[in-house]
Design a protein around this motif. Sequence first.
Motif, mmCIF file in Angstrom:
data_model
loop_
_atom_site.group_PDB
_atom_site.id
_atom_site.type_symbol
_atom_site.label_atom_id
_atom_site.label_comp_id
_atom_site.label_asym_id
_atom_site.label_seq_id
_atom_site.Cartn_x
_atom_site.Cartn_y
_atom_site.Cartn_z
ATOM 1 N N THR A 70 0.872 -1.166 0.000
ATOM 2 C CA THR A 70 0.000 0.000 0.000
ATOM 3 C C THR A 70 0.909 1.216 0.000
ATOM 4 O O THR A 70 1.764 1.360 0.885
ATOM 5 C CB THR A 70 -0.922 0.013 1.225
ATOM 6 N N VAL A 71 0.765 2.071 -0.990
ATOM 7 C CA VAL A 71 1.675 3.202 -1.172
ATOM 8 C C VAL A 71 0.941 4.499 -0.899
ATOM 9 O O VAL A 71 -0.135 4.749 -1.460
ATOM 10 C CB VAL A 71 2.254 3.210 -2.600
ATOM 11 N N ASN A 72 1.529 5.309 -0.039
ATOM 12 C CA ASN A 72 1.012 6.640 0.226
ATOM 13 C C ASN A 72 2.093 7.635 -0.164
ATOM 14 O O ASN A 72 3.196 7.595 0.384
ATOM 15 C CB ASN A 72 0.636 6.794 1.702
ATOM 16 N N ALA A 73 1.801 8.507 -1.126
ATOM 17 C CA ALA A 73 2.815 9.412 -1.674
ATOM 18 C C ALA A 73 2.350 10.860 -1.596
ATOM 19 O O ALA A 73 1.194 11.176 -1.857
ATOM 20 C CB ALA A 73 3.123 9.046 -3.121
ATOM 21 N N LYS A 74 3.302 11.737 -1.254
ATOM 22 C CA LYS A 74 3.010 13.164 -1.155
ATOM 23 C C LYS A 74 4.170 13.939 -1.770
ATOM 24 O O LYS A 74 5.326 13.717 -1.415
ATOM 25 C CB LYS A 74 2.819 13.563 0.305
ATOM 26 N N LEU B 219 8.629 3.823 -8.700
ATOM 27 C CA LEU B 219 8.545 2.425 -8.282
ATOM 28 C C LEU B 219 8.908 1.586 -9.507
ATOM 29 O O LEU B 219 8.141 1.526 -10.464
ATOM 30 C CB LEU B 219 7.150 2.081 -7.777
ATOM 31 N N LYS B 220 10.096 0.957 -9.481
ATOM 32 C CA LYS B 220 10.631 0.302 -10.667
ATOM 33 C C LYS B 220 10.800 -1.188 -10.438
ATOM 34 O O LYS B 220 10.998 -1.648 -9.310
ATOM 35 C CB LYS B 220 11.981 0.930 -11.038
ATOM 36 N N GLU C 184 -2.735 0.909 -4.389
ATOM 37 C CA GLU C 184 -2.582 -0.445 -3.862
ATOM 38 C C GLU C 184 -1.951 -1.306 -4.955
ATOM 39 O O GLU C 184 -2.468 -1.399 -6.078
ATOM 40 C CB GLU C 184 -3.941 -1.017 -3.470
ATOM 41 N N ILE C 185 -0.816 -1.930 -4.624
ATOM 42 C CA ILE C 185 -0.133 -2.836 -5.537
ATOM 43 C C ILE C 185 -0.201 -4.233 -4.942
ATOM 44 O O ILE C 185 0.283 -4.454 -3.825
ATOM 45 C CB ILE C 185 1.334 -2.413 -5.758
ATOM 46 N N GLY C 186 -0.802 -5.170 -5.647
ATOM 47 C CA GLY C 186 -0.978 -6.504 -5.089
ATOM 48 C C GLY C 186 -1.973 -6.491 -3.946
ATOM 49 O O GLY C 186 -2.903 -5.673 -3.912
ATOM 50 N N GLN C 187 -1.779 -7.393 -2.979
ATOM 51 C CA GLN C 187 -2.704 -7.494 -1.854
ATOM 52 C C GLN C 187 -1.933 -7.705 -0.552
ATOM 53 O O GLN C 187 -0.907 -8.386 -0.521
ATOM 54 C CB GLN C 187 -3.675 -8.660 -2.054
ATOM 55 N N ASN C 188 -2.462 -7.093 0.507
ATOM 56 C CA ASN C 188 -1.981 -7.320 1.869
ATOM 57 C C ASN C 188 -0.490 -7.022 2.037
ATOM 58 O O ASN C 188 0.215 -7.696 2.791
ATOM 59 C CB ASN C 188 -2.263 -8.764 2.296
ATOM 60 N N GLY C 189 -0.019 -5.996 1.332
ATOM 61 C CA GLY C 189 1.379 -5.612 1.463
ATOM 62 C C GLY C 189 1.587 -4.591 2.565
ATOM 63 O O GLY C 189 0.630 -4.070 3.156
ATOM 64 N N PRO C 190 2.836 -4.283 2.894
ATOM 65 C CA PRO C 190 3.131 -3.294 3.931
ATOM 66 C C PRO C 190 2.786 -1.885 3.471
ATOM 67 O O PRO C 190 2.557 -1.641 2.282
ATOM 68 C CB PRO C 190 4.644 -3.455 4.139
ATOM 69 N N MET C 191 2.762 -0.955 4.395
ATOM 70 C CA MET C 191 2.516 0.446 4.088
ATOM 71 C C MET C 191 3.851 1.135 3.824
ATOM 72 O O MET C 191 4.726 1.186 4.686
ATOM 73 C CB MET C 191 1.808 1.151 5.247
ATOM 74 N N LEU C 192 4.010 1.672 2.617
ATOM 75 C CA LEU C 192 5.199 2.418 2.248
ATOM 76 C C LEU C 192 4.814 3.873 2.020
ATOM 77 O O LEU C 192 3.944 4.166 1.198
ATOM 78 C CB LEU C 192 5.846 1.843 0.988
ATOM 79 N N ALA D 117 5.922 1.208 -12.201
ATOM 80 C CA ALA D 117 6.047 0.190 -13.237
ATOM 81 C C ALA D 117 5.161 -1.016 -12.930
ATOM 82 O O ALA D 117 5.094 -1.948 -13.732
ATOM 83 C CB ALA D 117 7.505 -0.253 -13.358
ATOM 84 N N PHE D 118 4.464 -0.990 -11.798
ATOM 85 C CA PHE D 118 3.605 -2.089 -11.366
ATOM 86 C C PHE D 118 2.136 -1.717 -11.573
ATOM 87 O O PHE D 118 1.761 -0.543 -11.438
ATOM 88 C CB PHE D 118 3.840 -2.405 -9.883
ATOM 89 N N ASP D 119 1.321 -2.703 -11.863
ATOM 90 C CA ASP D 119 -0.118 -2.472 -11.923
ATOM 91 C C ASP D 119 -0.618 -2.092 -10.535
ATOM 92 O O ASP D 119 -0.148 -2.618 -9.516
ATOM 93 C CB ASP D 119 -0.839 -3.729 -12.408
ATOM 94 N N TYR D 120 -1.584 -1.200 -10.500
ATOM 95 C CA TYR D 120 -2.050 -0.722 -9.195
ATOM 96 C C TYR D 120 -3.528 -0.350 -9.254
ATOM 97 O O TYR D 120 -4.109 -0.183 -10.333
ATOM 98 C CB TYR D 120 -1.237 0.497 -8.749
#
Length: 282
Positions: free
Chosen positions: A215-219, A279-280, A260-268, A228-231
């Motif tokens: 799970t990506v939170n960007a500011k 994200l490469k 959200e990339i994939g499922q049940n991932g960490p928070m970045l 580069a990943f599906d989200y």
Amino acid sequence: MKILWITYVLLTFSAKDWTDKKTHEATLDVSNMQNLTVVVDNIFGNIKVTRGNTNTVDYTVQQTISAQSQKDLDKGLDEVKFNVIRRNDSIIFYLTAPFICDKWSGCRRDGRWISRQESDYDFRFDYMLVLPAKANIDVSTVEADRLEISGMAGTISASNVNGDVSINGAQSIARASTINGDVDVWFQSVPQTDGEYSTINGTISLYCASTFNATVNAKSWQGKLYSAFDYRPIQPRMEKTVNSDGNSTVYKLEESCGIEIGQNGPMLTFETLNGDIYLKKL
């Protein structure tokens, strides 16, 4: 803790350029430390950490003090001291001087305070550390061309101010940050823990395997997020506030964006001011 050797060199280039260099080197046995953490609390100078194959902490620290006169050089040599202490399961590298107040010296509970009224001399400490693979790392510096870490399997926290941060072969990163520089991270395996990445003037690049999920939170104020990943986009959260008169309600959208990339991932969590976030794929 056994100091193997210290070499000492005095170099004088001219009447206006006095420089003293010392190299501190040692091997510390840490085989009895079950959850080893290595802390480097530096100010001016590079930090390079690499993976070793033994239960030892091997360090080489290049100390450089320079001044415009022998008197000022002697003052710097007398005031600035390099220290290594063992505390519980931690090995801690830090500096002491009359103008430094920090938690390692006991005069500040958290963080570090530096107050220099004069600049009679300059000082710099460049670190090269070889550590056990599973050691946790908490390293920081203020003025460094590079802060580099490679091959470490433990949890990593790394911060710079004026310079880049480069981490290669990471498995767990808690924090990677700088202010004026880039943050570049190559993951050895898909990250499993939450992490924070930030810079003010620079870019952030994460390189991960194709199975990456998070799970990506960007500011960013003037930058963009590239993946580069599906989200899947995450709708921004809204903060509800009620005016003091109680007659109106205002909803404020958060400034960051989430995917959200994939499922049940960490928070970045990523944050920049004047820089992009990438994200490469490896």
